[in-house]
Design an enzyme around this catalytic site. Structure first.
Site, PDB file in Angstrom:
ATOM      1  N   ASP A  69       0.853  -1.178   0.000  1.00 33.11           N
ATOM      2  CA  ASP A  69       0.000   0.000   0.000  1.00 33.11           C
ATOM      3  C   ASP A  69       0.891   1.230   0.000  1.00 33.11           C
ATOM      4  OD1 ASP A  69      -2.210   1.692   0.168  1.00 33.11           O
ATOM      5  OD2 ASP A  69      -2.344   1.505   2.351  1.00 33.11           O
ATOM      6  N   GLU A  70       0.842   1.968  -1.089  1.00 38.30           N
ATOM      7  CA  GLU A  70       1.658   3.186  -1.255  1.00 38.30           C
ATOM      8  C   GLU A  70       3.132   2.919  -0.925  1.00 38.30           C
ATOM      9  OE1 GLU A  70       0.458   5.751  -2.714  1.00 38.30           O
ATOM     10  OE2 GLU A  70      -1.689   5.737  -2.322  1.00 38.30           O
TER      11      GLU A  70
END
Length: 171
Positions: A69-70
């Site tokens: 995630d990111e």
């Protein structure tokens, strides 16, 4: 914890021997420019340094599937290039990488399959080329805006800047 302690802990959770974890972790830290920080407390690290340690911890055990995630958040430009190349190498070796990001240009460049989600609903699914073949134009960001109907970003940005430049009516 120090980076060494944290990475040893994570590696052992995945069944790696302490000596193997330490060997790999130390080398990976050095490759990402963190060799001097290996025995430093993670709490003292910058956001980018913490992100690198998290990336190392997620890949230390050579998983077949990664959920990220990111993952480029907080990284400097050189590290972004290195990490994107790592992802490309892993994908070429048959690894599956689920990559969640709001940075559309990165998603466009590194993803072989893109799923666009708006309000919890899938609005598109396919490669960037396939999304373009379905009559969409422009960048992935443009395609997302076309699919979701969000076209007010310029107006909102213009109003934001205008408010910044206004004098307060209470002066």
């Amino acid at each position: 914890l120090t980076a060494r302690e944290y990475l040893t802990f994570v590696g052992e959770l995945y069944g790696l021997k302490r000596s193997d974890v330490d060997y790999k972790a130390e080398k990976l830290m050095a490759l990402l420019g963190l060799e001097k920080a290996y025995d430093s407390r993670i709490a003292t690290f910058s956001k980018g340094m913490k992100q690198k340690v998290l990336l190392i911890s997620s890949m230390l055990h050579d998983p077949d599937i990664l959920f990220l995630d990111e993952p480029l958040s907080g990284l400097d430009a050189n590290s972004v290039m290195v990490v994107k190349e790592i992802f490309a190498s892993l994908a070429a070796r048959g690894k599956t990488i689920f990559y969640s990001s709001h940075i559309m240009d990165v998603v466009e460049k590194i993803s072989s399959r893109i799923v666009l989600i708006d309000g919890g609903d899938i609005v598109a699914d396919g490669s960037f080329a396939e999304l373009k073949e379905k009559g969409r134009e422009g960048t992935l960001e443009d395609i997302f805006n076309q699919l979701t109907g969000f076209d007010k970003y310029r107006d909102i940005a213009g109003e934001f800047v205008a408010v910044m430049q206004e004098d307060s009516p209470h002066d």
